[in-house]
Design an enzyme around this catalytic site. Structure first.
Site, PDB file in Angstrom:
ATOM      1  N   ASP A  43     -44.401  82.015 -35.281  1.00 22.67           N
ATOM      2  CA  ASP A  43     -43.569  82.890 -34.928  1.00 22.67           C
ATOM      3  C   ASP A  43     -42.356  82.979 -35.564  1.00 22.67           C
ATOM      4  OD1 ASP A  43     -46.043  82.779 -33.166  1.00 22.67           O
ATOM      5  OD2 ASP A  43     -44.729  82.584 -31.485  1.00 22.67           O
ATOM      6  N   ARG A 161     -43.927  81.232 -21.372  1.00 22.04           N
ATOM      7  CA  ARG A 161     -43.084  81.002 -22.354  1.00 22.04           C
ATOM      8  C   ARG A 161     -42.571  82.360 -23.022  1.00 22.04           C
ATOM      9  NH1 ARG A 161     -48.490  79.167 -23.700  1.00 22.04           N
ATOM     10  NH2 ARG A 161     -49.754  80.842 -24.683  1.00 22.04           N
TER      11      ARG A 161
HETATM   12  C1  FRU Z   1     -47.479  82.708 -30.247  1.00 24.13           C
HETATM   13  C2  FRU Z   1     -47.185  81.383 -29.515  1.00 24.13           C
HETATM   14  C3  FRU Z   1     -46.063  81.404 -28.276  1.00 24.13           C
HETATM   15  C4  FRU Z   1     -45.677  80.076 -28.561  1.00 24.13           C
HETATM   16  C5  FRU Z   1     -45.758  79.606 -30.000  1.00 24.13           C
HETATM   17  C6  FRU Z   1     -46.277  78.319 -30.340  1.00 24.13           C
HETATM   18  O1  FRU Z   1     -48.042  82.685 -31.773  1.00 24.13           O
HETATM   19  O2  FRU Z   1     -48.516  80.989 -29.285  1.00 24.13           O
HETATM   20  O3  FRU Z   1     -46.520  81.973 -27.427  1.00 24.13           O
HETATM   21  O4  FRU Z   1     -44.506  79.984 -27.985  1.00 24.13           O
HETATM   22  O5  FRU Z   1     -46.726  80.515 -30.594  1.00 24.13           O
HETATM   23  O6  FRU Z   1     -45.965  77.814 -31.656  1.00 24.13           O
END
Ligand code: FRU
Length: 484
Positions: A43, A161
């Protein structure tokens, strides 16, 4: 920084050193898309323009091309075109983030850039805990962790999160992607006066809402903003079944629009719409820049979707981000356009006009593999296609009113496709990098974002009509814009 964080950053830098030559020798290395210097990127995080400079952070695993205890990698740019890699902003070296500094956002406050992220923690039994954490910077390059600002409220599982923070009038607001105790997806709203004490307001909306029905077991990476008179909630739900041409990827990304009542914390909204029609698009994040534009950048990947089979893993890196796009909200829909600054990348213009009647036209002049291609189409009868390096093709069927992106599967080279219905096609704008294609249709009404991995020696570009099509095409080369 504690010594554990310093140690982790040093190890990550060593990894870049060690793998640098192997990464750079990859023929699929992008020229104008943000990528990890080594390891896995997912992300985009903390997208912000701060004191004139654009910052894009990214989820980063330096030690392998798999997911794990993420760092925040960091790129900066003054023009959204040329990007420079900076030292890692966050490393997972504290008790509250030891299994990953997960996704989050950035805001400007009191001469500081303030980051919010999720501290992911797993105990020996593999049980998850999640903490919303804060970090600050006075120079935009080095960040001081300030620790935990928010613990898990009652009624939710630790799949809690990806804090996205923004200011509305004189208060701060935060949305968090969540799963409630019934294992349903949620977006949760908090408010604060000082960025450190956060008050729970409740769910912005929920699956089983009358406009959503059953809508997945977890919602990731929410973003809530006002655009052209509407409030838009963008998020990435997990657990949605495919339905016709919709929801074809393993996990989805889309939005709800309507009006957020800041007092009750409830979004009165319309139905969910997918934001992108391609194979790889997930967890996008937006920011409002100093020109007042709503900009978006996404991850050109989807969790657990073909990740293990991507050929760049041989070269010790995996995934890229999308190009930056400007969003508008028009006629109940988000419209995505490449940011205007990208026009500065254009070099060596070549123009072609043709009326194709049941024929094929190969683009021979100055064949290259990294370019922008703008195609205006008129009077399509039957179907019309453009094929890129014998590996991906866009096809418009004017009878079925169907637009399709086809490509060769990474695993076995067989064909796979994604489609959407569209009344007519008048303009197709392609951003083609060495291993990705982003297509903006009719000025951003629909977008297809996808990776592709053609053979190195194949630089073909073929236009074809089964029926008739009148085309006017302009192609510009793009050189390298990423300093890793
Ligand atoms: C989305 C995700 C988020 C998390 C991150 C971990 O792709 O799963 O929810 O914060 O990637 O890398």
């Amino acid at each position: 920084m504690t010594s554990r964080n310093e140690e982790l950053v040093a190890l990550a830098m060593e990894e870049i050193e060690k793998a640098g030559a192997v990464v750079k020798s990859d023929p699929h290395l992008p020229s104008f898309h943000l990528m990890p210097p080594v390891g896995l990127l997912n992300d985009p995080n903390g997208f912000i323009q701060w004191n004139g400079v654009y910052h894009v952070f990214f989820q980063w695993m330096p030690f392998k091309t798999e997911h794990g205890a993420k760092f925040w990698g960091h790129y900066t740019s003054t023009d959204l075109v040329n990007w420079t890699l900076r030292s890692p902003a966050l490393a997972p070296g504290d008790w509250f983030d030891k299994n990953g500094c997960y996704s989050g956002s950035a805001v400007a406050h009191d001469d500081k850039m303030v980051l919010f992220y999720t501290g992911n923690v797993k105990d020996e039994g593999g049980n998850r805990e999640s903490y919303q954490c804060m970090a600050e910077s006075s120079d935009g390059i080095t960040f001081d962790k300030k620790g935990v600002v928010l613990e898990l409220p009652e009624g939710y599982t630790p799949h809690f999160r990806d804090p996205k923070v923004w200011k509305h009038e004189d208060k701060w607001f935060m949305v968090i992607g969540a799963q409630n105790s019934e294992e349903e997806g949620r977006v949760v709203l908090f408010e604060s006066l000082d960025l450190t004490r956060w008050e729970y307001k409740g769910d912005v909306t929920a699956s089983r809402h009358q406009k959503l029905g059953e809508f997945g077991y977890m919602w990731e990476c929410p973003d809530l903003f006002e655009l052209d008179g509407s409030d838009v909630l963008l998020f990435s739900p997990q657990g949605i079944e495919a339905e016709g041409y919709s929801y074809q990827n393993v996990y989805q990304t889309g939005y709800l629009s309507g009006e957020l009542d800041y007092e009750t914390g409830i979004l009165n909204h319309d139905t969910f719409r997918e934001l992108d029609r391609g194979f790889e698009f997930y967890a996008p994040q937006t920011t409002e820049d100093e020109k007042g534009r709503r900009l978006l950048i996404g991850w050109m990947g989807v969790p657990e979707q073909g990740e293990a089979h991507q050929p760049t893993r041989k070269h010790h890196w995996l995934h890229t981000l999308t190009i930056p796009r400007e969003l508008r909200y028009r006629g109940g829909k988000l419209i995505q356009k490449p940011v205007a600054e990208l026009d500065d990348m254009r070099q060596n213009e070549v123009v072609k006009k043709a009326t194709l009647s049941n024929e094929k036209m190969e683009w021979k002049e100055g064949n290259t593999t990294v370019y922008e291609l703008l195609v205006k189409v008129k009077d399509v009868e039957g179907s019309f296609s453009i094929t890129f390096r014998n590996n991906a093709a866009i096809v418009f069927d004017s009878v079925e009113k169907l637009l399709t992106l086809k490509r060769r599967r990474f695993v076995d080279g067989s064909e796979e496709s994604r489609s959407c219905h569209i009344e007519s096609v008048s303009e197709l704008r392609f951003y083609v990098d060495s291993s990705s294609i982003e297509v903006f249709i009719n000025g951003g009404e629909e977008v297809f974002t996808s990776r592709y991995f053609p053979a190195e020696e194949d630089d073909s570009l073929v236009f074809k009509s089964n029926g008739k099509a009148d085309i006017e095409a302009v192609k510009w080369d793009i050189s390298n814009h990423i300093k890793v």
